[in-house]
Write an enzyme that holds these catalytic residues in place. Structure first.
Site, PDB file in Angstrom:
ATOM      1  N   CYS A   1       0.822  -1.208   0.000  1.00  0.00           N
ATOM      2  CA  CYS A   1       0.000   0.000   0.000  1.00  0.00           C
ATOM      3  C   CYS A   1       0.856   1.258   0.000  1.00  0.00           C
ATOM      4  CB  CYS A   1      -0.951   0.013   1.189  1.00  0.00           C
ATOM      5  SG  CYS A   1      -0.140   0.005   2.799  1.00  0.00           S
TER       6      CYS A   1
ATOM      7  N   ARG B   1       4.327   1.327  -1.339  1.00  0.00           N
ATOM      8  CA  ARG B   1       5.402   1.369  -2.321  1.00  0.00           C
ATOM      9  C   ARG B   1       5.151   0.386  -3.461  1.00  0.00           C
ATOM     10  NH1 ARG B   1      10.075   1.660  -0.160  1.00  0.00           N
ATOM     11  NH2 ARG B   1       9.305   1.899   1.958  1.00  0.00           N
TER      12      ARG B   1
ATOM     13  N   GLU C   1      -4.367 -10.009   5.418  1.00  0.00           N
ATOM     14  CA  GLU C   1      -3.338  -9.848   6.439  1.00  0.00           C
ATOM     15  C   GLU C   1      -3.509  -8.552   7.214  1.00  0.00           C
ATOM     16  OE1 GLU C   1       1.574  -9.822   6.749  1.00  0.00           O
ATOM     17  OE2 GLU C   1       0.578 -10.036   4.804  1.00  0.00           O
TER      18      GLU C   1
END
Length: 435
Positions: free
Chosen positions: A48, A50, A187
Site C-alpha cells: 500500500c 510502495r 493480512e
C-alpha cells in the site's frame, strides 16, 4: 550484472498516484516476465505504500528504459514524475533498508519483510528471479534479521493497523462500547482485528466477499462473520469501519454512505481505509458526521511517534551499511576479475577528473595536440599503476589465493565503502536516497 531499483513510495508520491500502480498478481507476473527475459532478472515489491522494481541485468541502460516505459504505460504519464531510480550499490542499499523496515511509513514495522519475501517468491515462481537476485535477497533478508536482533527498532513499533485503531480510540475515548465493522479479511485486516481486540472492542463484525475467510478471522478474534451482501445494514449499526480489501474501485462512496444517515440518526462514524487502491472514496469525508482517513492521513499520525525510534534507526543504518559492504566484497571475491574492473573504473574516474581540472586551469591557450598529450598522460599513469596488480590477479585466477587477493584489493581501495548515488533521468526524481 548491474543492479537497479526503480519505483515510487509514500515518500515520493501521493496516494492518488500510488494506487494507479496497484497491480493485480496476474499483472505483476506478466510485468516481470516482460522485463526478465534472460539474462535479466526482476522482482516487484507492491504494497500500500510502495511499488518498486528490482532488476539485475548486464545492459542496465536498456532495462532501465524498458522499466520506465512499463511503469508509465501502467500508471500513466504523471507516474513518471514521482519515480526514483537507484543504480548499482545504491540499489542494494535501498533494498536492504526496505527489508529492514528503515524506509517504511512506520519505522520498524515487521510486515514489510514478509512482503519483500513474498515478492521474491513471486518472482521465482514467474521465472524472473534466478542466481543474482537470489543471492541479493538472501543477504537482504539476513540483514533484516540482524537489525531485528541487534537493535530495538521493532519494539513497540506502531503498525498502520495499530495506528488506525489508536486513532479510533482517541476519537471515541475508547472502543469498549462501540460496534466495529472490518471490511476485508486479509493480512492487514488480521492485524487490525488483533489491535481492536487489545483496545477493548467487543462488538466486532467481519464482512468479506469470501464468507469462509470472514468466518476464520472472526473465530480468531471473537467476532461475528457476516455476508458481504449485508455490508450496508452493518454500516447502519457501526461506529468504526476499517477497510482493507483488494477492490479496484471504492466500496464506499459519498452517495451510499449518505444513504444510511437517517437510519443512523447522524451518529458519528469513524472510517479508516488501509487499502490501495482506496476502498473509501475521498468525498465520503465531506459528510459532516463522518471522520474518514486514508493511509496518507495515518502516516501523519504515525510520524508523531517516530522520534522515539530514531536512535535505533541510526544503529540499524550502520548495520545495513556493514551488510551491504559484506555482500559487495563477497560478490567481488566470488567473481574475481570484476574487482579489476571496479579498480580500473575508480582509477580512470580519478584520472579523468584531474585531467579535466588541469585542462580547465590552463585555459584555452593549449593546442589540440597538447590537450591530447595531457589526456594520454593520465591514461598512461593509470595503466602503469594497475599493470602489476592486474597481472597478479589474472595469474592466480578465482581460486582461494585469487579470492584472497581480490578481497584484499576491494577492501584496500574502498570499493565497497562508497555507495553509488541515486541517479535521475528526465522526469525522474531521486528521493534523497530513500523510497
Amino acid at each position: 550484472m548491474e543492479f537497479l531499483c526503480i519505483g515510487l513510495s509514500h515518500r515520493s508520491a501521493p496516494l492518488s498516484v500510488r494506487e494507479r500502480l496497484a497491480l493485480t498478481e496476474t499483472q505483476q507476473v506478466e510485468l516481470l516476465q516482460r522485463l526478465a527475459q534472460s539474462p535479466n532478472e526482476a522482482f516487484l515489491v507492491s504494497t500500500c505504500n510502495r511499488v518498486e522494481l528490482y532488476l539485475a541485468a548486464p545492459d542496465m541502460n536498456r532495462v532501465r528504459e524498458s522499466a520506465l516505459a512499463e511503469l508509465q504505460r501502467l500508471g500513466g504519464p504523471e507516474t513518471v514524475e514521482h519515480l526514483y531510480v537507484h543504480q548499482g550499490e545504491a540499489a542494494l542499499v535501498h533494498l536492504f533498508r526496505v527489508a529492514a523496515s528503515l524506509d517504511s511509513m512506520v519505522l520498524g514495522e515487521a510486515q514489510i519483510l514478509g512482503q519483500v519475501k513474498d515478492a521474491f517468491e513471486r518472482g521465482q515462481g514467474a521465472g524472473a528471479v534466478r542466481g543474482e537476485l537470489t543471492r541479493v535477497c538472501a543477504s537482504a533478508f539476513g540483514c533484516a534479521k540482524r537489525v531485528r536482533t541487534e537493535t530495538a527498532i521493532g519494539r513497540a513499533a506502531t503498525s498502520m493497523a495499530s495506528a488506525a485503531v489508536s486513532l479510533a480510540s482517541k476519537v471515541f475515548d475508547g472502543l469498549g462500547d462501540k460496534t466495529v465493522l472490518l471490511v476485508g479479511a486479509g493480512e492487514m485486516a488480521e492485524l487490525a482485528a488483533r489491535h481492536l481486540k487489545q483496545a477493548g472492542a467487543t462488538r466486532l463484525f467481519v464482512a468479506n466477499r469470501t464468507l469462509a475467510r470472514a468466518e476464520a478471522l472472526a473465530a480468531e478474534v471473537g467476532g461475528t462473520a457476516r455476508p458481504f451482501e449485508e455490508l450496508f445494514s452493518l454500516l447502519t449499526a457501526a461506529d468504526v469501519v476499517v477497510c482493507s480489501t483488494a477492490s479496484p474501485l471504492p466500496i464506499f462512496t459519498r452517495e451510499n454512505v449518505a444513504a444510511v444517515a437517517r437510519a443512523r440518526k447522524h451518529r458519528t462514524l469513524f472510517m479508516v481505509d488501509l487499502a490501495v487502491p482506496r476502498d473509501i472514496a475521498p468525498e465520503v469525508g465531506e459528510l459532516d458526521w463522518v471522520h474518514a482517513y486514508d493511509v496518507d492521513d495515518i502516516q501523519k499520525f504515525v510520524a508523531e511517534n517516530a522520534a522515539a525510534r530514531a536512535e535505533e534507526a541510526q544503529k540499524a543504518g550502520v548495520l545495513v551499511a556493514q551488510e551491504v559492504a559484506r555482500f559487495v566484497r563477497e560478490r567481488a571475491v566470488r567473481n574475481g576479475v570484476p574487482v579489476l574492473a571496479q579498480l580500473r573504473q575508480r582509477a580512470e574516474s580519478i584520472a579523468r577528473t584531474e585531467v579535466e581540472r588541469t585542462l580547465s586551469s590552463l585555459g584555452d591557450g593549449l593546442t589540440e595536440k597538447q590537450r591530447k598529450s595531457i589526456e594520454a598522460m593520465g591514461r598512461a599513469i593509470v595503466n602503469k599503476l594497475l599493470h602489476e596488480p592486474t597481472a597478479r590477479l589474472r595469474a592466480v585466477g578465482p581460486e582461494h589465493e585469487g579470492n584472497r587477493l581480490a578481497g584484499a584489493a576491494a577492501e584496500l581501495f574502498g570499493l565497497d565503502e562508497a555507495p553509488a548515488r541515486a541517479e535521475t533521468g528526465p522526469n525522474v526524481v531521486a528521493n534523497g536516497g530513500k523510497g
